[in-house]
Scaffold this active site. Structure first.
Site, PDB file in Angstrom:
ATOM      1  N   CYS A   1       0.836  -1.211   0.000  1.00 58.31           N
ATOM      2  CA  CYS A   1       0.000   0.000   0.000  1.00 58.31           C
ATOM      3  C   CYS A   1       0.864   1.252   0.000  1.00 58.31           C
ATOM      4  O   CYS A   1       1.580   1.530   0.954  1.00 58.31           O
ATOM      5  CB  CYS A   1      -0.929  -0.063   1.206  1.00 58.31           C
TER       6      CYS A   1
ATOM      7  N   CYS B   1       0.183   3.955   2.685  1.00 59.13           N
ATOM      8  CA  CYS B   1       0.633   3.522   4.016  1.00 59.13           C
ATOM      9  C   CYS B   1       2.068   3.964   4.270  1.00 59.13           C
ATOM     10  O   CYS B   1       2.427   4.323   5.381  1.00 59.13           O
ATOM     11  CB  CYS B   1       0.563   2.002   4.146  1.00 59.13           C
TER      12      CYS B   1
END
Ligand code: ZN
Length: 150
Positions: A65, A68
């Site tokens: 991700c 993230c």
């Protein structure tokens, strides 16, 4: 359950900080509160996060991700700024499917503020530091407000 080495932001001394435990970590040299950053999974979430004596900022993230990776240093900054008031606990959702299910994670990052297992605030998606700081402080002040009431 291990410990991590944390450099004191105040005096620079490297301290050993237990991943789980009562109280809140302080520098052995200058006694200032230390940032508390830990990782948890399905098996140790209860020990690391739910038993924490300070509210926990939970970062549910995934290795694949992109956002993230942007939000992670922002959260670490907040953990340093609010040392002694919060603990940051990171959970890799792919390695912790039970946590992902429990907190019904549909997108990463999902951020939570929890206190003794109770969710105080929830945020899905990345956000810049000032926004996250406001969100976190609001959750902490609501908790303080609740405790102040008889
Ligand atoms: Zn120190």
């Amino acid at each position: 359950m291990g410990s991590e080495k944390v450099k004191c932001p105040n005096c620079g001394k490297v301290n050993k900080v237990a991943v789980a435990g009562e109280g809140r970590p302080r520098c052995g040299n200058c006694h200032e509160p230390l940032p508390w950053i830990a990782s948890a999974g399905d098996d140790d979430f209860a020990e690391v996060a739910e038993k924490s004596s300070v509210p926990v900022l939970v970062d549910l993230w995934a290795t694949w991700c992109g956002p993230c990776r942007m939000v992670s240093p922002a959260l670490e900054q907040l953990a340093r700024e609010r040392a002694g008031r919060i603990k940051l606990v990171k959970i890799d959702v792919d390695a912790a499917p039970r946590m992902a299910e429990r907190f019904t994670v549909r997108a990463v990052p999902t951020l939570l503020v929890i206190d003794r297992g109770e969710i105080l605030a929830r945020q899905a998606g990345a956000a810049p530091v000032p926004q996250l700081r406001t969100w976190l402080d609001q959750a902490l002040s609501e908790k303080a407000g609740k405790e102040a009431k008889p």
